[in-house]
Design a protein around this motif. Structure first.
Motif, PDB file in Angstrom:
ATOM      1  N   LYS A   1     -20.840 -38.013  -5.234  1.00  0.00           N
ATOM      2  CA  LYS A   1     -22.102 -37.734  -4.563  1.00  0.00           C
ATOM      3  C   LYS A   1     -22.770 -39.011  -4.071  1.00  0.00           C
ATOM      4  CE  LYS A   1     -24.188 -33.300  -5.565  1.00  0.00           C
ATOM      5  NZ  LYS A   1     -25.403 -32.609  -6.049  1.00  0.00           N
ATOM      6  N   PHE A   2     -22.521 -40.117  -4.770  1.00  0.00           N
ATOM      7  CA  PHE A   2     -23.108 -41.387  -4.345  1.00  0.00           C
ATOM      8  C   PHE A   2     -22.523 -41.849  -3.016  1.00  0.00           C
ATOM      9  CE2 PHE A   2     -19.284 -42.663  -6.523  1.00  0.00           C
ATOM     10  CZ  PHE A   2     -18.855 -43.798  -5.861  1.00  0.00           C
ATOM     11  N   ARG A   3     -21.403 -41.252  -2.603  1.00  0.00           N
ATOM     12  CA  ARG A   3     -20.820 -41.540  -1.293  1.00  0.00           C
ATOM     13  C   ARG A   3     -21.051 -40.368  -0.335  1.00  0.00           C
ATOM     14  NH1 ARG A   3     -15.038 -44.226  -2.585  1.00  0.00           N
ATOM     15  NH2 ARG A   3     -14.394 -42.122  -2.053  1.00  0.00           N
ATOM     16  N   LEU A   4     -22.112 -39.606  -0.614  1.00  0.00           N
ATOM     17  CA  LEU A   4     -22.562 -38.493   0.236  1.00  0.00           C
ATOM     18  C   LEU A   4     -21.636 -37.287   0.205  1.00  0.00           C
ATOM     19  CD1 LEU A   4     -23.861 -40.455   3.363  1.00  0.00           C
ATOM     20  CD2 LEU A   4     -25.097 -39.806   1.294  1.00  0.00           C
ATOM     21  N   ALA A   5     -20.791 -37.182  -0.828  1.00  0.00           N
ATOM     22  CA  ALA A   5     -19.987 -35.970  -0.986  1.00  0.00           C
ATOM     23  C   ALA A   5     -20.911 -34.790  -1.236  1.00  0.00           C
ATOM     24  CB  ALA A   5     -19.022 -36.132  -2.159  1.00  0.00           C
ATOM     25  N   ARG A   6     -20.527 -33.622  -0.734  1.00  0.00           N
ATOM     26  CA  ARG A   6     -21.344 -32.427  -0.903  1.00  0.00           C
ATOM     27  C   ARG A   6     -20.519 -31.321  -1.542  1.00  0.00           C
ATOM     28  NH1 ARG A   6     -23.823 -29.670   3.281  1.00  0.00           N
ATOM     29  NH2 ARG A   6     -25.225 -28.957   1.676  1.00  0.00           N
ATOM     30  N   PRO A   7     -20.503 -31.273  -2.885  1.00  0.00           N
ATOM     31  CA  PRO A   7     -19.763 -30.204  -3.563  1.00  0.00           C
ATOM     32  C   PRO A   7     -20.283 -28.822  -3.212  1.00  0.00           C
ATOM     33  CG  PRO A   7     -21.160 -31.426  -5.107  1.00  0.00           C
ATOM     34  CD  PRO A   7     -21.147 -32.200  -3.832  1.00  0.00           C
ATOM     35  N   GLU A   8     -21.491 -28.765  -2.611  1.00  0.00           N
ATOM     36  CA  GLU A   8     -22.033 -27.471  -2.180  1.00  0.00           C
ATOM     37  C   GLU A   8     -21.131 -26.812  -1.141  1.00  0.00           C
ATOM     38  OE1 GLU A   8     -23.618 -30.346  -2.031  1.00  0.00           O
ATOM     39  OE2 GLU A   8     -25.375 -30.231  -3.351  1.00  0.00           O
ATOM     40  N   LEU A   9     -20.428 -27.635  -0.348  1.00  0.00           N
ATOM     41  CA  LEU A   9     -19.498 -27.088   0.641  1.00  0.00           C
ATOM     42  C   LEU A   9     -18.392 -26.313  -0.055  1.00  0.00           C
ATOM     43  CD1 LEU A   9     -19.162 -30.257   2.919  1.00  0.00           C
ATOM     44  CD2 LEU A   9     -20.446 -28.167   3.451  1.00  0.00           C
ATOM     45  N   PHE A  10     -17.892 -26.893  -1.145  1.00  0.00           N
ATOM     46  CA  PHE A  10     -16.846 -26.228  -1.931  1.00  0.00           C
ATOM     47  C   PHE A  10     -17.384 -24.936  -2.529  1.00  0.00           C
ATOM     48  CE2 PHE A  10     -14.769 -25.207  -5.870  1.00  0.00           C
ATOM     49  CZ  PHE A  10     -13.428 -25.489  -5.685  1.00  0.00           C
ATOM     50  N   MET A  11     -18.570 -24.998  -3.152  1.00  0.00           N
ATOM     51  CA  MET A  11     -19.127 -23.847  -3.851  1.00  0.00           C
ATOM     52  C   MET A  11     -19.448 -22.703  -2.894  1.00  0.00           C
ATOM     53  SD  MET A  11     -18.837 -24.370  -6.947  1.00  0.00           S
ATOM     54  CE  MET A  11     -19.558 -22.757  -7.286  1.00  0.00           C
ATOM     55  N   LYS A  12     -19.884 -23.021  -1.686  1.00  0.00           N
ATOM     56  CA  LYS A  12     -20.191 -21.968  -0.715  1.00  0.00           C
ATOM     57  C   LYS A  12     -18.945 -21.149  -0.417  1.00  0.00           C
ATOM     58  CE  LYS A  12     -22.115 -21.147   3.885  1.00  0.00           C
ATOM     59  NZ  LYS A  12     -22.677 -21.786   5.108  1.00  0.00           N
ATOM     60  N   LYS A  13     -17.818 -21.837  -0.248  1.00  0.00           N
ATOM     61  CA  LYS A  13     -16.569 -21.128   0.021  1.00  0.00           C
ATOM     62  C   LYS A  13     -16.057 -20.429  -1.231  1.00  0.00           C
ATOM     63  CE  LYS A  13     -15.037 -23.989   3.892  1.00  0.00           C
ATOM     64  NZ  LYS A  13     -16.328 -24.639   4.114  1.00  0.00           N
ATOM     65  N   TYR A  14     -16.181 -21.097  -2.374  1.00  0.00           N
ATOM     66  CA  TYR A  14     -15.701 -20.511  -3.631  1.00  0.00           C
ATOM     67  C   TYR A  14     -16.423 -19.191  -3.920  1.00  0.00           C
ATOM     68  CZ  TYR A  14     -14.570 -20.048  -8.594  1.00  0.00           C
ATOM     69  OH  TYR A  14     -14.134 -19.577  -9.799  1.00  0.00           O
ATOM     70  N   GLU A  15     -17.708 -19.145  -3.633  1.00  0.00           N
ATOM     71  CA  GLU A  15     -18.499 -17.951  -3.938  1.00  0.00           C
ATOM     72  C   GLU A  15     -18.392 -16.886  -2.857  1.00  0.00           C
ATOM     73  OE1 GLU A  15     -22.332 -19.650  -4.483  1.00  0.00           O
ATOM     74  OE2 GLU A  15     -21.938 -20.316  -6.547  1.00  0.00           O
ATOM     75  N   SER A  16     -18.040 -17.261  -1.624  1.00  0.00           N
ATOM     76  CA  SER A  16     -17.978 -16.282  -0.537  1.00  0.00           C
ATOM     77  C   SER A  16     -16.563 -15.791  -0.251  1.00  0.00           C
ATOM     78  CB  SER A  16     -18.580 -16.884   0.747  1.00  0.00           C
ATOM     79  OG  SER A  16     -17.823 -18.006   1.178  1.00  0.00           O
ATOM     80  N   TYR A  17     -15.553 -16.597  -0.565  1.00  0.00           N
ATOM     81  CA  TYR A  17     -14.181 -16.172  -0.308  1.00  0.00           C
ATOM     82  C   TYR A  17     -13.771 -15.083  -1.296  1.00  0.00           C
ATOM     83  CZ  TYR A  17     -13.179 -20.079   2.861  1.00  0.00           C
ATOM     84  OH  TYR A  17     -13.171 -20.950   3.912  1.00  0.00           O
TER      85      TYR A  17
END
Length: 268
Positions: A118-134
């Protein structure tokens, strides 16, 4: 109070503006230096790629002809460690994928519990959005699909771990079941997300394999040996390292150490 906070902000205004000015000047000189030497860094490559693939039309962002051409060229786009992707990388992936043409071809693998950038601007929210919607692969769903393609993404849970023995995985699961919540790791630790043993390890006469150990050292006292004056100079990290190194020496001792099963020779 609000008044005091506002006064502090106003008081630091001049300093903040000067810092922004210096940062801008540094970036300008840095870009000029790279241009003179005809070099680019990783961030330059990302943003130059964006200029090739994305254009601004009537106040909105659209894909360029180059993006459309490239998206038809690639059969598959494979993304590893997707939990550490950022917005720029996500935009590049979308621009290069054929999903907008009705041919979803992006395959991602990742584990949000391992997101550390996250300190390098990673956004795990992108992963979670797909994980929860797929939807789970092989299961049908009545939930509407993607607005552009009509398709819904599919997910496959990779639940088996082939690297560690069952005793290790069981201990890790026991801890994670207790502490890993949505607030802590972005995901609730359940049987679906737990580590399940996938490899079989031979244990010849109980000589191979060992129960999980918890090593602890009281770094606030001289419990490791008051007679050893050298220990008094150790930091807490050095004391922990000393304890771990001592245990490793025990496990690797040729006579009394930990035995490993040789799969090729079918022996210890």
């Amino acid at each position: 109070t609000i008044e005091e906070a506002s006064a502090c902000l106003l008081g630091g205004r001049a300093v903040a503006l000067k810092l922004l000015e210096l940062a801008g000047e540094f970036d300008r000189r840095y870009q000029e230096s790279k241009k003179e030497k005809n070099i680019v860094d990783f961030n330059d490559l990302e943003h130059q790629a964006l200029k090739v693939l994305i254009k601004k039309e009537n106040g909105s962002l659209e894909y360029t002809a180059a993006a459309d051409e490239l998206s038809q060229r690639y059969v598959e786009i494979l993304v590893d460690e997707y939990q550490d992707s950022n917005d720029v990388q996500e935009t590049l992936i979308k621009a290069l994928s054929a999903e907008r043409f009705g041919r979803p071809n992006v395959f991602m693998v990742g584990d949000v519990k391992q997101s550390i950038y996250k300190f390098r601007l990673a956004r795990p929210e992108l992963f979670m959005k797909k994980y929860e919607s797929y939807e789970t692969y092989g299961e049908e769903s009545q939930t509407p699909g993607d607005q552009e393609t009509g398709e819904r993404g599919k997910k496959i849970e990779l639940r088996q771990n082939f690297r560690s023995r069952a005793s290790v995985l069981e201990s890790i699961n026991e801890v994670f079941f207790q502490i890993m919540t949505k607030n802590l790791g972005n995901i609730l630790y359940t049987q679906n997300t737990a580590l399940h043993p996938g490899a079989v390890f031979q244990e010849k006469e109980k000589k191979a394999g060992t129960p999980t150990e918890l090593l602890m050292v009281d770094t606030g006292t001289k419990v490791m040996g008051p007679a050893d004056e050298e220990l008094e100079e150790y930091t807490s990290r050095e004391m922990e390292a000393r304890m771990i190194a001592a245990r490793i020496r025990q496990l690797t001792d040729p006579e009394t150490g930990f035995l490993l099963w040789n799969k090729e020779k079918n022996c210890l």
